[in-house]
Motif scaffolding. Structure first.
Motif, PDB file in Angstrom:
ATOM      1  N   LYS A 214       0.796  -1.237   0.000  1.00 31.49           N
ATOM      2  CA  LYS A 214       0.000   0.000   0.000  1.00 31.49           C
ATOM      3  C   LYS A 214       0.825   1.282   0.000  1.00 31.49           C
ATOM      4  CE  LYS A 214      -4.570  -1.359   1.026  1.00 31.49           C
ATOM      5  NZ  LYS A 214      -4.946  -2.420   1.951  1.00 31.49           N
ATOM      6  N   GLY A 226      -3.586   3.397  -3.298  1.00 35.20           N
ATOM      7  CA  GLY A 226      -4.529   2.333  -3.633  1.00 35.20           C
ATOM      8  C   GLY A 226      -3.824   0.983  -3.764  1.00 35.20           C
ATOM      9  N   TYR A 269     -13.983  -9.519  -0.562  1.00 31.01           N
ATOM     10  CA  TYR A 269     -12.531  -9.367  -0.415  1.00 31.01           C
ATOM     11  C   TYR A 269     -12.224  -9.249   1.066  1.00 31.01           C
ATOM     12  CZ  TYR A 269      -8.267  -6.329  -0.549  1.00 31.01           C
ATOM     13  OH  TYR A 269      -7.052  -5.734  -0.366  1.00 31.01           O
ATOM     14  N   GLU A 283     -10.172  -5.198   6.950  1.00 30.57           N
ATOM     15  CA  GLU A 283     -11.337  -4.619   6.257  1.00 30.57           C
ATOM     16  C   GLU A 283     -11.950  -5.664   5.331  1.00 30.57           C
ATOM     17  OE1 GLU A 283     -10.578  -1.734   3.199  1.00 30.57           O
ATOM     18  OE2 GLU A 283      -8.861  -2.818   2.429  1.00 30.57           O
ATOM     19  N   ASN A 285     -13.948  -5.716   1.529  1.00 30.96           N
ATOM     20  CA  ASN A 285     -14.376  -4.965   0.358  1.00 30.96           C
ATOM     21  C   ASN A 285     -15.407  -5.801  -0.386  1.00 30.96           C
ATOM     22  OD1 ASN A 285     -12.669  -2.772   0.857  1.00 30.96           O
ATOM     23  ND2 ASN A 285     -10.977  -3.724  -0.238  1.00 30.96           N
ATOM     24  N   GLY A 289     -10.133  -6.791  -5.683  1.00 26.35           N
ATOM     25  CA  GLY A 289      -9.120  -5.817  -5.268  1.00 26.35           C
ATOM     26  C   GLY A 289      -8.304  -5.349  -6.458  1.00 26.35           C
ATOM     27  N   ASP A 290      -7.757  -4.164  -6.330  1.00 26.53           N
ATOM     28  CA  ASP A 290      -6.917  -3.605  -7.384  1.00 26.53           C
ATOM     29  C   ASP A 290      -5.662  -3.063  -6.703  1.00 26.53           C
ATOM     30  OD1 ASP A 290      -6.043  -2.662  -9.778  1.00 26.53           O
ATOM     31  OD2 ASP A 290      -7.657  -1.227 -10.099  1.00 26.53           O
TER      32      ASP A 290
END
Ligand code: AMP
Ligand code: GLY
Length: 425
Positions: A214, A226, A269, A283, A285, A289-290
């Motif tokens: 990250k 991101g 995710y 977390e 999502n 994911g990207d």
């Protein structure tokens, strides 16, 4: 008759989805809205934004689209899945209410607390004074999460009380991210990893594991982004860690969503951390994911259209196979990202990589422009511009191939991290 698919989105993740769909024997035509310069080689780009839900629905109806696949969270949070399904269209992705697992950190934390899913201890605050009092008595660092979509910028980890107070002021008094609550949670330590699963109600199928990087600069320094690169598989996650993550985290989360009346369909995710006390959730999502998708989907050997269909229709899932090869991807980002950056710089060297067996270049933020000589050229058009993925028999091999490839790409305004995968290399 071959199937017609619409992919909504335009980044590297969507390029990887389009790439996987193009390997499906069932698919004959792929559209991508809005797509980008790289996607245009494999799909017909449609000039609609991912947030133009009405127009996208009209496009799908007018063009007899068999299945729509949604990339970005913004479309999901707007309820694109509910809109399409109400119009009788098949679509892969969670409903607006199920997408709350990503758009509200508070909802996700309450779900985890209620269903006994391991995560950091937390409290949620709306009131600035109460939040400051809570933080005064907390250990440091402490984790402050704005309760809403903030493009990866809503998490701040202050080292001191003074810093925390000023962040809380931004979030709760000055509404710098918008009007919302703040989740304050304990700081956990350990390597992070991403476990994406295909989910249909209580049914859960894990994908290959991956890890994102990250921070902007080498040595995990600099601001959060991101994601600057990723790789798969992950040798430091044992079979035990994986089965714990599936049985104690992903399956209870899916079952919890059903019990809460917002069953999840799509990709769930899990952003997980291997802490000294076991695997915990950082977390959730509600989507691929990207840049993880760009290293995971190239390892998928099964027909992704069949997988998407099994989830969208609630039918039997075919066997899902992953290749033994390893993948490492380097993000090439615009200088200045994640802060201010300029666009429109020409990128060269991409053509020569197209025939390279051990490399795949996914476009994240590129555009095609007509030059004065009448030729098309590819230019930068976003913060993250390219995800250059190397394949290999192992991660060392994959790293060498990815590095050799980024060195052949030329552009005056790009930077990248060469240390993607440092934990295992
Ligand atoms: P999130 O958007 O929730 O994934 O948070 C962004 C990043 O902040 C994560 O990838 C972690 O590196 C870090 N982070 C979030 N929550 C915690 C936590 N409880 N402990 C330590 N680091 C965290
Ligand atoms: N790479 C992290 C994410 O997609 O949220």
């Amino acid at each position: 008759m071959g199937k017609k698919v619409l992919v909504v989105g335009g980044g590297g993740r969507c390029h990887a989805i389009v790439d996987a769909l193009s390997r499906s024997p069932q698919v004959s035509k792929i559209y991508c809205a809005p797509g980008n310069a790289g996607i245009a080689a494999q799909a017909e780009c449609v000039p609609l934004k991912d947030t133009q839900v009405e127009e996208l629905k009209k496009f799908a109806l007018d063009n007899s689209i068999d299945l729509t696949v949604v990339g970005p969270e913004a479309s999901l949070a707007l309820g694109i899945v509910d809109e399409f399904e109400a119009a009788g269209l098949r679509i892969f992705g969670p409903s607006k209410s199920a997408a709350t697992i990503e758009s509200s950190k508070d909802f996700a934390k309450r779900l985890m607390a209620k269903y006994g899913i391991p995560t950091a201890a937390y409290e949620t605050f709306e009131d600035y004074a109460a939040a400051v009092e809570y933080v005064r008595g907390h250990s440091f660092p402490v984790v402050l999460k704005y309760d809403g979509l903030a493009a990866g910028k809503g998490v701040v980890i202050p080292e001191t009380f003074e810093e925390a107070e000023s962040v809380l002021k931004d979030m709760l008094l000055d509404d710098k991210f918008g009007k919302g609550k703040v989740v304050i949670e304990d700081f956990l330590t350990g390597p992070e990893f991403s476990l994406m699963c295909f989910v249909d109600g209580t049914r859960v199928w894990p994908m290959a594991l991956s890890q994102d990087h990250k921070r902007a600069y080498e040595g995990d320094k600099g601001p959060n982004t991101g994601g600057m690169g990723a790789y798969s598989p992950l040798p430091f996650i044992t079979d035990e860690d994986l089965s714990y993550s599936i049985e104690k985290i992903m399956k209870p989360a899916a079952a919890g969503m059903v019990a809460e009346g917002c069953p999840f369909k799509g990709v769930l995710y899990g952003g997980l951390m291997k802490t000294p006390d076991g695997v915990k959730v950082i977390e959730f999502n509600c989507r691929f994911g990207d840049p993880e998708t760009e290293v995971v989907l190239p390892r998928l050997e099964s027909d992704i259209y069949a997988i998407f269909s099994a989830v969208a229709d609630g039918t039997e899932m075919p066997e899902i196979k992953w290749s033994e090869k390893a993948t490492i991807g380097f993000v090439m980002a615009s200088k200045g990202y994640p802060g201010h950056y300029d666009k429109g710089f020409e990128i060269t060297g991409l053509d020569a990589l197209e025939s390279c067996e051990n490399v795949r270049v996914y476009h994240m933020g590129t555009a095609s422009v007509h030059s004065s000589e009448g030729q098309d050229k590819v230019v930068t058009s976003g913060g993250r511009v390219l995800m250059v993925v190397g394949f290999g028999a192992d991660l060392h091999d994959a790293h060498a191939n990815a590095l050799a490839a980024v060195e052949q790409i030329h552009c005056d305004n790009l930077f990248y991290r060469r240390d993607i995968g440092w934990r295992v290399l």
